[in-house]
Design a protein around this motif. Structure first.
Motif, PDB file in Angstrom:
ATOM      1  N   MET A   5       0.839  -1.176   0.000  1.00  0.00           N
ATOM      2  CA  MET A   5       0.000   0.000   0.000  1.00  0.00           C
ATOM      3  C   MET A   5       0.883   1.237   0.000  1.00  0.00           C
ATOM      4  SD  MET A   5      -2.785   1.146   2.818  1.00  0.00           S
ATOM      5  CE  MET A   5      -3.627   2.674   2.642  1.00  0.00           C
ATOM      6  N   SER A   6       0.514   2.212  -0.771  1.00  0.00           N
ATOM      7  CA  SER A   6       1.268   3.450  -0.866  1.00  0.00           C
ATOM      8  C   SER A   6       0.336   4.624  -0.582  1.00  0.00           C
ATOM      9  CB  SER A   6       1.868   3.571  -2.270  1.00  0.00           C
ATOM     10  OG  SER A   6       2.590   4.764  -2.373  1.00  0.00           O
ATOM     11  N   VAL A   7       0.833   5.594   0.160  1.00  0.00           N
ATOM     12  CA  VAL A   7       0.058   6.777   0.493  1.00  0.00           C
ATOM     13  C   VAL A   7       0.230   7.801  -0.620  1.00  0.00           C
ATOM     14  CG1 VAL A   7      -0.207   8.663   2.150  1.00  0.00           C
ATOM     15  CG2 VAL A   7       0.336   6.381   2.958  1.00  0.00           C
ATOM     16  N   THR A   8      -0.873   8.330  -1.119  1.00  0.00           N
ATOM     17  CA  THR A   8      -0.835   9.359  -2.152  1.00  0.00           C
ATOM     18  C   THR A   8      -1.002  10.729  -1.511  1.00  0.00           C
ATOM     19  OG1 THR A   8      -3.222   9.317  -2.516  1.00  0.00           O
ATOM     20  CG2 THR A   8      -1.885   7.760  -3.804  1.00  0.00           C
ATOM     21  N   LYS A   9      -0.753  11.756  -2.307  1.00  0.00           N
ATOM     22  CA  LYS A   9      -0.941  13.117  -1.813  1.00  0.00           C
ATOM     23  C   LYS A   9      -2.406  13.361  -1.462  1.00  0.00           C
ATOM     24  CE  LYS A   9       1.891  17.002  -2.956  1.00  0.00           C
ATOM     25  NZ  LYS A   9       2.402  17.894  -3.982  1.00  0.00           N
ATOM     26  N   GLU A  10      -3.313  12.742  -2.217  1.00  0.00           N
ATOM     27  CA  GLU A  10      -4.733  12.882  -1.927  1.00  0.00           C
ATOM     28  C   GLU A  10      -5.064  12.277  -0.564  1.00  0.00           C
ATOM     29  OE1 GLU A  10      -3.625  11.711  -4.971  1.00  0.00           O
ATOM     30  OE2 GLU A  10      -3.905  13.681  -5.869  1.00  0.00           O
ATOM     31  N   ASP A  11      -4.414  11.147  -0.220  1.00  0.00           N
ATOM     32  CA  ASP A  11      -4.610  10.539   1.101  1.00  0.00           C
ATOM     33  C   ASP A  11      -4.167  11.498   2.208  1.00  0.00           C
ATOM     34  OD1 ASP A  11      -5.533   8.138  -0.041  1.00  0.00           O
ATOM     35  OD2 ASP A  11      -3.494   7.322  -0.153  1.00  0.00           O
ATOM     36  N   VAL A  12      -3.043  12.148   1.983  1.00  0.00           N
ATOM     37  CA  VAL A  12      -2.520  13.090   2.974  1.00  0.00           C
ATOM     38  C   VAL A  12      -3.502  14.249   3.154  1.00  0.00           C
ATOM     39  CG1 VAL A  12      -0.672  14.737   3.495  1.00  0.00           C
ATOM     40  CG2 VAL A  12      -0.114  12.488   2.556  1.00  0.00           C
ATOM     41  N   TYR A  13      -4.004  14.791   2.053  1.00  0.00           N
ATOM     42  CA  TYR A  13      -4.962  15.889   2.143  1.00  0.00           C
ATOM     43  C   TYR A  13      -6.266  15.437   2.809  1.00  0.00           C
ATOM     44  CZ  TYR A  13      -2.147  19.055  -0.671  1.00  0.00           C
ATOM     45  OH  TYR A  13      -1.156  19.879  -1.124  1.00  0.00           O
ATOM     46  N   TYR A  14      -6.672  14.199   2.562  1.00  0.00           N
ATOM     47  CA  TYR A  14      -7.884  13.670   3.188  1.00  0.00           C
ATOM     48  C   TYR A  14      -7.723  13.598   4.711  1.00  0.00           C
ATOM     49  CZ  TYR A  14     -11.582  10.414   4.510  1.00  0.00           C
ATOM     50  OH  TYR A  14     -12.654   9.824   5.126  1.00  0.00           O
ATOM     51  N   VAL A  15      -6.600  13.041   5.164  1.00  0.00           N
ATOM     52  CA  VAL A  15      -6.340  12.933   6.599  1.00  0.00           C
ATOM     53  C   VAL A  15      -6.181  14.325   7.215  1.00  0.00           C
ATOM     54  CG1 VAL A  15      -4.694  12.093   8.326  1.00  0.00           C
ATOM     55  CG2 VAL A  15      -5.342  10.632   6.411  1.00  0.00           C
ATOM     56  N   ALA A  16      -5.512  15.225   6.500  1.00  0.00           N
ATOM     57  CA  ALA A  16      -5.344  16.591   7.000  1.00  0.00           C
ATOM     58  C   ALA A  16      -6.700  17.276   7.145  1.00  0.00           C
ATOM     59  CB  ALA A  16      -4.437  17.382   6.061  1.00  0.00           C
ATOM     60  N   ASN A  17      -7.592  17.043   6.214  1.00  0.00           N
ATOM     61  CA  ASN A  17      -8.929  17.627   6.299  1.00  0.00           C
ATOM     62  C   ASN A  17      -9.680  17.079   7.505  1.00  0.00           C
ATOM     63  OD1 ASN A  17     -11.199  19.162   5.331  1.00  0.00           O
ATOM     64  ND2 ASN A  17     -12.091  17.217   4.685  1.00  0.00           N
ATOM     65  N   LEU A  18      -9.553  15.782   7.772  1.00  0.00           N
ATOM     66  CA  LEU A  18     -10.200  15.202   8.949  1.00  0.00           C
ATOM     67  C   LEU A  18      -9.666  15.831  10.236  1.00  0.00           C
ATOM     68  CD1 LEU A  18     -10.266  11.397   8.010  1.00  0.00           C
ATOM     69  CD2 LEU A  18     -12.199  12.977   8.040  1.00  0.00           C
ATOM     70  N   ALA A  19      -8.381  16.149  10.229  1.00  0.00           N
ATOM     71  CA  ALA A  19      -7.748  16.750  11.408  1.00  0.00           C
ATOM     72  C   ALA A  19      -7.878  18.270  11.408  1.00  0.00           C
ATOM     73  CB  ALA A  19      -6.276  16.355  11.460  1.00  0.00           C
ATOM     74  N   GLU A  43       4.539  20.648   2.461  1.00  0.00           N
ATOM     75  CA  GLU A  43       4.243  19.909   3.695  1.00  0.00           C
ATOM     76  C   GLU A  43       3.545  18.590   3.373  1.00  0.00           C
ATOM     77  OE1 GLU A  43       3.515  23.448   6.963  1.00  0.00           O
ATOM     78  OE2 GLU A  43       1.940  23.045   5.482  1.00  0.00           O
ATOM     79  N   ALA A  44       2.603  18.617   2.431  1.00  0.00           N
ATOM     80  CA  ALA A  44       1.883  17.400   2.058  1.00  0.00           C
ATOM     81  C   ALA A  44       2.840  16.374   1.451  1.00  0.00           C
ATOM     82  CB  ALA A  44       0.756  17.720   1.081  1.00  0.00           C
ATOM     83  N   GLU A  45       3.765  16.830   0.634  1.00  0.00           N
ATOM     84  CA  GLU A  45       4.732  15.918   0.022  1.00  0.00           C
ATOM     85  C   GLU A  45       5.646  15.315   1.085  1.00  0.00           C
ATOM     86  OE1 GLU A  45       6.659  13.599  -2.651  1.00  0.00           O
ATOM     87  OE2 GLU A  45       4.775  14.671  -2.891  1.00  0.00           O
ATOM     88  N   GLY A  46       6.082  16.137   2.042  1.00  0.00           N
ATOM     89  CA  GLY A  46       6.922  15.620   3.129  1.00  0.00           C
ATOM     90  C   GLY A  46       6.180  14.593   3.967  1.00  0.00           C
ATOM     91  N   LEU A  47       4.920  14.874   4.281  1.00  0.00           N
ATOM     92  CA  LEU A  47       4.127  13.920   5.056  1.00  0.00           C
ATOM     93  C   LEU A  47       3.871  12.632   4.274  1.00  0.00           C
ATOM     94  CD1 LEU A  47       1.592  16.277   6.832  1.00  0.00           C
ATOM     95  CD2 LEU A  47       3.370  14.910   7.906  1.00  0.00           C
ATOM     96  N   ARG A  48       3.663  12.767   2.970  1.00  0.00           N
ATOM     97  CA  ARG A  48       3.460  11.574   2.142  1.00  0.00           C
ATOM     98  C   ARG A  48       4.682  10.664   2.216  1.00  0.00           C
ATOM     99  NH1 ARG A  48       4.914   9.365  -2.307  1.00  0.00           N
ATOM    100  NH2 ARG A  48       6.309  11.054  -2.869  1.00  0.00           N
ATOM    101  N   LYS A  49       5.871  11.260   2.094  1.00  0.00           N
ATOM    102  CA  LYS A  49       7.107  10.475   2.174  1.00  0.00           C
ATOM    103  C   LYS A  49       7.248   9.825   3.551  1.00  0.00           C
ATOM    104  CE  LYS A  49       9.684  13.181  -1.199  1.00  0.00           C
ATOM    105  NZ  LYS A  49      10.784  14.126  -1.411  1.00  0.00           N
ATOM    106  N   ASP A  50       6.981  10.599   4.611  1.00  0.00           N
ATOM    107  CA  ASP A  50       7.091  10.064   5.973  1.00  0.00           C
ATOM    108  C   ASP A  50       6.106   8.922   6.200  1.00  0.00           C
ATOM    109  OD1 ASP A  50       9.053  11.916   6.522  1.00  0.00           O
ATOM    110  OD2 ASP A  50       7.727  13.278   7.636  1.00  0.00           O
ATOM    111  N   MET A  51       4.861   9.091   5.738  1.00  0.00           N
ATOM    112  CA  MET A  51       3.858   8.040   5.936  1.00  0.00           C
ATOM    113  C   MET A  51       4.228   6.775   5.171  1.00  0.00           C
ATOM    114  SD  MET A  51       0.480  10.429   5.782  1.00  0.00           S
ATOM    115  CE  MET A  51      -0.766   9.687   6.815  1.00  0.00           C
ATOM    116  N   ASN A  52       4.786   6.930   3.984  1.00  0.00           N
ATOM    117  CA  ASN A  52       5.212   5.756   3.219  1.00  0.00           C
ATOM    118  C   ASN A  52       6.388   5.049   3.895  1.00  0.00           C
ATOM    119  OD1 ASN A  52       3.356   5.516   1.067  1.00  0.00           O
ATOM    120  ND2 ASN A  52       4.293   7.288   0.065  1.00  0.00           N
TER     121      ASN A  52
END
Length: 96
Positions: A1-15, A23-32
């Motif tokens: 499973m790989s985290v996409t930028k859209e996944d990061v934005y989705y989680v950020a929106n929930l939070a 920032e989204a790209e950095g978080l995507r890399k960290d989550m992966n």
């Protein structure tokens, strides 16, 4: 499973977070990286490993004795306060 930028934005929106593209790209890399590490851990055979409720063993000897002591005097309590009057700690006003 790989985290996409859209996944990061989705989680950020929930939070309720607003992220820049950097920032989204950095978080995507960290989550992966985190998911990759979890996949590595899932490869381990843990069939004979007992579940833990703590990583280290907690024993009663690791705590100090519960002994009643003389309470701190009013003057000693106020002595190191950044701002105090004769009876109270003074703190910045936080309510308008």
């Amino acid at each position: 499973m790989s985290v996409t930028k859209e996944d990061v934005y989705y989680v950020a929106n929930l939070a309720r977070l607003q992220l820049s593209d950097e920032e989204a790209e950095g978080l995507r890399k960290d989550m992966n990286k985190i998911l990759g590490y979890i996949e590595t851990l899932n490869e381990l055979d843990t069939t004979d490993v007992e579940p833990l409720d703590h990583v280290t063993e907690i024993t009663a000897t690791s705590f100090r004795k519960d002994v009643a002591k003389e309470p701190l005097s009013h003057e000693d309590a106020l002595r190191n306060a950044p701002d105090a009057d004769s009876d109270y700690f003074r703190v910045p006003k936080v309510i308008e």
